[in-house]
Scaffold this motif. Sequence first.
Motif, mmCIF file in Angstrom:
data_model
loop_
_atom_site.group_PDB
_atom_site.id
_atom_site.type_symbol
_atom_site.label_atom_id
_atom_site.label_comp_id
_atom_site.label_asym_id
_atom_site.label_seq_id
_atom_site.Cartn_x
_atom_site.Cartn_y
_atom_site.Cartn_z
ATOM 1 N N ASP A 1 21.236 -14.673 1.733
ATOM 2 C CA ASP A 1 20.579 -15.872 1.222
ATOM 3 C C ASP A 1 21.232 -16.285 -0.091
ATOM 4 O O ASP A 1 21.715 -15.457 -0.863
ATOM 5 C CB ASP A 1 19.086 -15.613 0.983
ATOM 6 N N LYS A 2 21.249 -17.582 -0.341
ATOM 7 C CA LYS A 2 21.846 -18.058 -1.585
ATOM 8 C C LYS A 2 21.025 -17.597 -2.788
ATOM 9 O O LYS A 2 21.568 -17.220 -3.818
ATOM 10 C CB LYS A 2 21.939 -19.583 -1.564
ATOM 11 N N ARG A 3 19.734 -17.652 -2.670
ATOM 12 C CA ARG A 3 18.853 -17.226 -3.738
ATOM 13 C C ARG A 3 17.650 -16.515 -3.140
ATOM 14 O O ARG A 3 17.200 -16.840 -2.054
ATOM 15 C CB ARG A 3 18.367 -18.428 -4.572
ATOM 16 N N ILE A 4 17.136 -15.538 -3.877
ATOM 17 C CA ILE A 4 15.891 -14.877 -3.492
ATOM 18 C C ILE A 4 14.991 -14.838 -4.717
ATOM 19 O O ILE A 4 15.443 -15.017 -5.846
ATOM 20 C CB ILE A 4 16.138 -13.442 -2.977
ATOM 21 N N SER A 5 13.712 -14.593 -4.490
ATOM 22 C CA SER A 5 12.791 -14.542 -5.619
ATOM 23 C C SER A 5 13.087 -13.316 -6.469
ATOM 24 O O SER A 5 13.471 -12.253 -5.960
ATOM 25 C CB SER A 5 11.338 -14.490 -5.120
ATOM 26 N N LEU A 6 12.924 -13.471 -7.758
ATOM 27 C CA LEU A 6 13.139 -12.349 -8.673
ATOM 28 C C LEU A 6 12.169 -11.218 -8.353
ATOM 29 O O LEU A 6 12.502 -10.035 -8.507
ATOM 30 C CB LEU A 6 12.958 -12.827 -10.116
ATOM 31 N N GLU A 7 11.001 -11.580 -7.888
ATOM 32 C CA GLU A 7 10.000 -10.572 -7.531
ATOM 33 C C GLU A 7 10.523 -9.648 -6.433
ATOM 34 O O GLU A 7 10.336 -8.418 -6.489
ATOM 35 C CB GLU A 7 8.713 -11.266 -7.075
ATOM 36 N N ASN A 8 11.200 -10.207 -5.420
ATOM 37 C CA ASN A 8 11.747 -9.383 -4.348
ATOM 38 C C ASN A 8 12.895 -8.497 -4.845
ATOM 39 O O ASN A 8 13.049 -7.356 -4.400
ATOM 40 C CB ASN A 8 12.239 -10.264 -3.201
ATOM 41 N N GLU A 9 13.697 -9.046 -5.743
ATOM 42 C CA GLU A 9 14.789 -8.249 -6.297
ATOM 43 C C GLU A 9 14.249 -7.075 -7.102
ATOM 44 O O GLU A 9 14.790 -5.961 -7.043
ATOM 45 C CB GLU A 9 15.683 -9.137 -7.174
ATOM 46 N N VAL A 10 13.188 -7.318 -7.846
ATOM 47 C CA VAL A 10 12.564 -6.240 -8.620
ATOM 48 C C VAL A 10 11.984 -5.176 -7.688
ATOM 49 O O VAL A 10 12.111 -3.970 -7.943
ATOM 50 C CB VAL A 10 11.461 -6.803 -9.536
ATOM 51 N N LYS A 11 11.380 -5.603 -6.605
ATOM 52 C CA LYS A 11 10.828 -4.653 -5.626
ATOM 53 C C LYS A 11 11.944 -3.809 -5.023
ATOM 54 O O LYS A 11 11.788 -2.603 -4.801
ATOM 55 C CB LYS A 11 10.086 -5.417 -4.532
ATOM 56 N N TYR A 12 13.061 -4.442 -4.774
ATOM 57 C CA TYR A 12 14.218 -3.734 -4.231
ATOM 58 C C TYR A 12 14.711 -2.676 -5.224
ATOM 59 O O TYR A 12 14.988 -1.527 -4.853
ATOM 60 C CB TYR A 12 15.306 -4.753 -3.921
#
Length: 338
Positions: free
Chosen positions: A201-212
């Motif tokens: 994806d070009k962009r994802i939510s910062l929340e999902n990146e933090v969860k990752y």
Amino acid sequence: MFKNRFIYFVLHIVMWIGYTALPLLNAFQNDSARSRVNPYTNTTYWLYVSVSSIVLFYVNSEVLFAKIYKKQPIRYFLGVVALILVLLWGRFFVRITFVGSDINKSLFYVNAFIQYLYVFGISASYCFFSDYQKQQEIQRENENERLKSELSFLRSQISPHFMFNLMNSLVSLNRKKSDMVEPVLLKMSDLLRYMLYEKDDKRISLENEVKYLSNYIDLQKVRFGDYVNIEFEVNNSGSSKSIEPMLLIPFVENAFKHGVGMIENPFIRVELDANESELKFKVSNKFSNDKKEIKDGASGIGLNNVKRRLELLYPKQYELAVSESDNLYTTDLKLKFK
């Protein structure tokens, strides 16, 4: 694209209205000192001059310049000269037929030629400018495609590199705590699901990146237990923002890569602070100056990768500082949200 074409169309209409109206405004001025009849008061003559100027402009720009100029420049100039001569002859014929034969031929041809030369100059300038704009657009498209290809390659490097580290973690865990293999595999499945379905994806939510990041750090905590002091602090008040997927994980991977091993009391700290305008991400780890410690050949792929991605995706929107002090290696990223 349609909007740009419409704007060009309107500009051309306005230009030709202004150009063709000027002779009329001049012709109908009340000037008793004039001894000759102004030919532009004759509708047929005025119409021919206007239409012939328009024909010269667009035949040059859309036919001669577009199809002949680059391939056969000499033929192009001969074509322009022939077109102007034909228009001059037609203009002279209309002049003597509908206005009158009382005319100074030499002065008529000079004035008419200068007028057509003026129209040709504007047409040629328009052609060169349009061609330059097209070349710039093609260059931008080529550059965008090149950057997309490079970015796609950089992204594709992340998965194998990350999988390599994960498999090492699983092997180590299997040797030490076999009863934890199953829950760790489930945790890994969540990470792999993220990599497979959201990485492109070009962009994802910062929340999902933090969860990752959290899942990855939890996995490392299980692997190392109390051997490594691991801290993860998050202040994510900008969770509505989005970023490039898997942009932050290489910094954390690098910390675990070089922050454990032949190090006394290993320590890794990850700090993330985000608001509506900026992301601050800081990773610190102890490191060893012992040159006897050998890292695998994949060391450094992650950080070099993410630096290049930052250059491509966030030009002039980020600050990345790397420092070493008292056996503490720190990467400090500041990123402005688009």
